[in-house]
Write an enzyme that holds these catalytic residues in place. Structure first.
Site, PDB file in Angstrom:
ATOM      1  N   ASP A 130      -0.140   5.074   0.761  1.00  0.00           N
ATOM      2  CA  ASP A 130      -0.397   6.135   1.734  1.00  0.00           C
ATOM      3  C   ASP A 130      -0.483   5.592   3.158  1.00  0.00           C
ATOM      4  OD1 ASP A 130      -0.825   8.283  -0.301  1.00  0.00           O
ATOM      5  OD2 ASP A 130      -2.452   6.937  -0.882  1.00  0.00           O
ATOM      6  N   ASP A 185       0.873  -1.159   0.000  1.00  0.00           N
ATOM      7  CA  ASP A 185       0.000   0.000   0.000  1.00  0.00           C
ATOM      8  C   ASP A 185       0.922   1.225   0.000  1.00  0.00           C
ATOM      9  OD1 ASP A 185      -2.447   1.601   0.518  1.00  0.00           O
ATOM     10  OD2 ASP A 185      -1.488   1.916   2.456  1.00  0.00           O
ATOM     11  N   ASP A 228      -1.383  -0.458   6.136  1.00  0.00           N
ATOM     12  CA  ASP A 228      -1.502   0.322   7.366  1.00  0.00           C
ATOM     13  C   ASP A 228      -2.925   0.433   7.873  1.00  0.00           C
ATOM     14  OD1 ASP A 228      -2.412   3.594   6.802  1.00  0.00           O
ATOM     15  OD2 ASP A 228      -2.160   2.203   5.129  1.00  0.00           O
TER      16      ASP A 228
END
Length: 234
Positions: free
Chosen positions: A17, A15, A174
């Site tokens: 961001d 991922d 995240d």
């Protein structure tokens, strides 16, 4: 000394961001500018955190409904991207341990991809601006698949581009929707919660390796050694 990760099957999908780069402050500021242009005030960082891990397009659809904004989602997305890219090009911080991890994987010849809810323009701008683009040339935006996270589409698309079996892919995420998406894709997941207080979210319970303290706990060495052990025992 760490055992090198052999190459036979393992691929890593990141991922972007909140995982590779600390871009959420820029997205928050871009969102404030966008909402202000439509007369919306009072949007807080806590509000923003509730949308972390959801694709930009889906976030804007939710905000449009929440605040009764009349503009279509495509127009909102174009405006948000414009604000965001101005901020991202000026300053986007790569998490130091994540950079070390990417560099180490690249040195070992492990195929990598980025699969993100951000637009393709944002992904390309960040990877180019941070110097990660040459190390991770394969990337997929949620705009390019039917459904964003927590659906597995973006991760499955990344696996196809890498020529990898989903079962041989490890995702770094995240956010809870991303952890669910990795699980739905049949991929292993290393979870590094952007909001460490959310580490007890049941979605993170699907992760194979959880750094409960988020980026403050994550180290390139610990993640690399875990991958090395994974390959040796598979």
């Amino acid at each position: 000394m760490s055992t090198p990760v052999p190459r036979p099957r393992l691929s890593v999908v990141f991922d972007l961001d909140g995982t590779l780069v600390d871009s959420e402050p820029n997205y928050f500021e871009a969102g404030l500018r966008l909402l202000a242009a439509h007369g919306v005030t009072g949007f807080t960082w806590q509000d923003h955190e509730s949308y972390v891990g959801i694709s930009t397009r889906e976030t804007l659809a939710l905000l449009r409904e929440r605040y009764g904004i009349g503009a279509p989602v495509d127009a909102l997305l174009a405006d948000l991207d414009r604000h965001y890219l101005e901020l991202a090009r000026a300053s986007t911080r790569v998490y130091p341990e994540m950079r070390r991890f990417v560099e180490r994987l690249h040195g070992a010849g492990v195929p990598m991809a980025v699969a993100s809810g951000s637009s393709r323009a944002a992904i390309d701008a960040i990877l180019t601006g941070t110097g990660l683009g040459e190390l991770v040339p394969v990337r997929v935006s949620a705009d390019e698949v039917a459904h964003g996270k927590p659906a597995p589409d973006v991760f499955l698309a990344a696996a196809r581009l890498l020529g990898a079996d989903p079962a041989d892919c490890v995702v770094l995420e995240d956010a809870a929707p991303g952890a669910l998406a990795a699980h739905a894709a049949g991929m292993r997941c290393v979870a590094v919660p952007y909001v460490a207080a959310q580490a007890d979210d049941p979605a993170f319970g699907t992760a194979d390796l959880l750094f409960r303290g988020g980026q403050a706990e994550f180290t390139a060495r610990a993640a690399y050694d875990w991958l090395a052990d994974l390959v040796q025992t598979s």
